[in-house]
Design an enzyme around this catalytic site. Structure first.
Site: not given
Ligand code: PBG
Length: 333
Positions: A122, A130, A200, A222, A238, A253, A279, A318
């Site tokens: 991505c 992605c 995820k 996504r 998964e 995640k 994040s 982070y």
């Molecule tokens: C890549 C990816 C993402 C994150 C980690 N690897 C973004 C997404 O899937 O949109 C997100 C990490 C975060 O929000 O800290 N695909």
């Protein structure tokens, strides 16, 4: 009056007693720091939505990694922001790509830290998805699973060739762990572990990251490849699938809104479990702390401890650098 004979408060009387009976302890060894690499020299741009995090050119990033190494942080996970993006995500598997350069530079200057790479397209596709976007049988544009596998495997192989210690596919294509394992093994990288983003979710908590990585999708979302947030049992399928295909570590995640998933995966499988404190989980605390509504250190340590308590062996966060300092201070105190 009928007084209770069991008095839980007896063991809460002092910090010494509380620490004696504490069930979970967060350690710097649990933490992985995400870092963003971009081309150039002397660049350190703070990500507005993720204060305390930066897009860095490789020279600056290497210094940051050495500092993390000195603080005892066991690993970093690298994301790349290339100057140019295209339809085939060429920058993702380019030998001279930004992540490949960063890996080599870190391996030269900081030998004692694990370099994990996020394997995804991505950040490198011009549309921000992605994988490889194609029209399906019905004429709808979507990420095509099987043609994407090849690009992901190429990307993982280029990371391993540059010296990565662990590859971490985050794309959510079906079968990508097997595809990556096959290509790595064939090239002699049987010893490189795969940490798969197994569960995820299609989460709204990623939006600050997409600013940091400059990777928001230009159209659509996504949800045709990332998991639907209300689903829990599907996460087990998964994870089982990834483990069967050769994943060594499985990841959940985001972390905080999915503590139940972390716990269930931990209880169901015997491999190490990672959790990504994403994040948005970071930014909302930062923003509230800035307004004076919460104490960042206390809230962050409570969140990270809860993720560990739920069953995570590894936490990508982070706060890794800051938490390493906090934990060091409190062990001295
Ligand atoms: C890549 C990816 C993402 C994150 C980690 N690897 C973004 C997404 O899937 O949109 C997100 C990490 C975060 O929000 O800290 N695909």
């Amino acid at each position: 009056m009928n007084f209770p004979s069991y008095r839980p408060r007896r063991l809460r009387k002092s910090e010494k007693l509380r620490s004696l009976v504490r069930e979970t302890s967060l350690e710097v060894n649990d933490l992985i720091m995400p870092l963003f690499a971009r081309p150039g020299k002397g660049i350190k741009n703070e990500v507005a939505s993720m204060k305390g995090n930066y897009q860095m050119s490789v020279d600056v990033l290497v210094k940051e990694v050495r500092e993390l190494e000195g603080l005892g942080v066991p690993g970093v996970i690298l994301f790349g922001i290339p100057d140019e993006k295209d339809q085939k995500a060429s920058g993702a598997y380019d030998e001279e790509g930004i992540v490949q350069q960063a890996i080599r530079a870190i391996k030269e200057e900081a030998k004692d830290i694990l370099v994990i790479t996020d394997v995804c397209l991505c950040e490198y596709t011009d549309h921000g998805h992605c994988g490889h976007v194609m029209q399906d049988r019905t004429g709808r544009w979507d990420v095509d699973n099987d043609t994407t596998l090849e690009l992901l495997a190429k990307t993982a192989l280029s990371h391993a060739t540059a010296g990565a210690d662990i590859v971490a596919p985050s794309d959510m294509m079906d079968g990508r762990v097997g595809a990556i394992r096959g290509v790595l093994d064939e090239a002699g990288f049987q010893d490189i572990p795969i940490m798969s983003y197994a569960a995820k979710y299609a989460s709204a908590f990623y939006s600050p990251f997409r600013e940091a990585a400059e990777s928001p999708p230009k159209f659509g979302d996504r949800r045709t490849y990332q998991m639907d947030p209300p689903n829990a049992r599907e996460a087990l399928r998964e994870a089982a699938m990834d483990i069967q295909e050769g994943a060594d570590i499985v990841m959940v995640k985001p972390a905080l809104p999915y503590l139940d998933i972390i716990k269930t995966i931990k209880e169901t499988f015997d491999c190490p479990v990672a959790a990504y404190n994403v994040s948005g989980e970071y930014s909302m605390v930062k923003a509230a702390a800035e307004l004076g509504w919460m104490d960042e250190k206390q809230v962050a340590l409570e969140i990270l401890t809860s993720i560990k308590r739920a069953g995570a062996d590894i936490i990508l966060t982070y706060w890794a650098k800051q938490a390493a300092k906090w934990l060091r201070e409190s062990s001295k105190a």
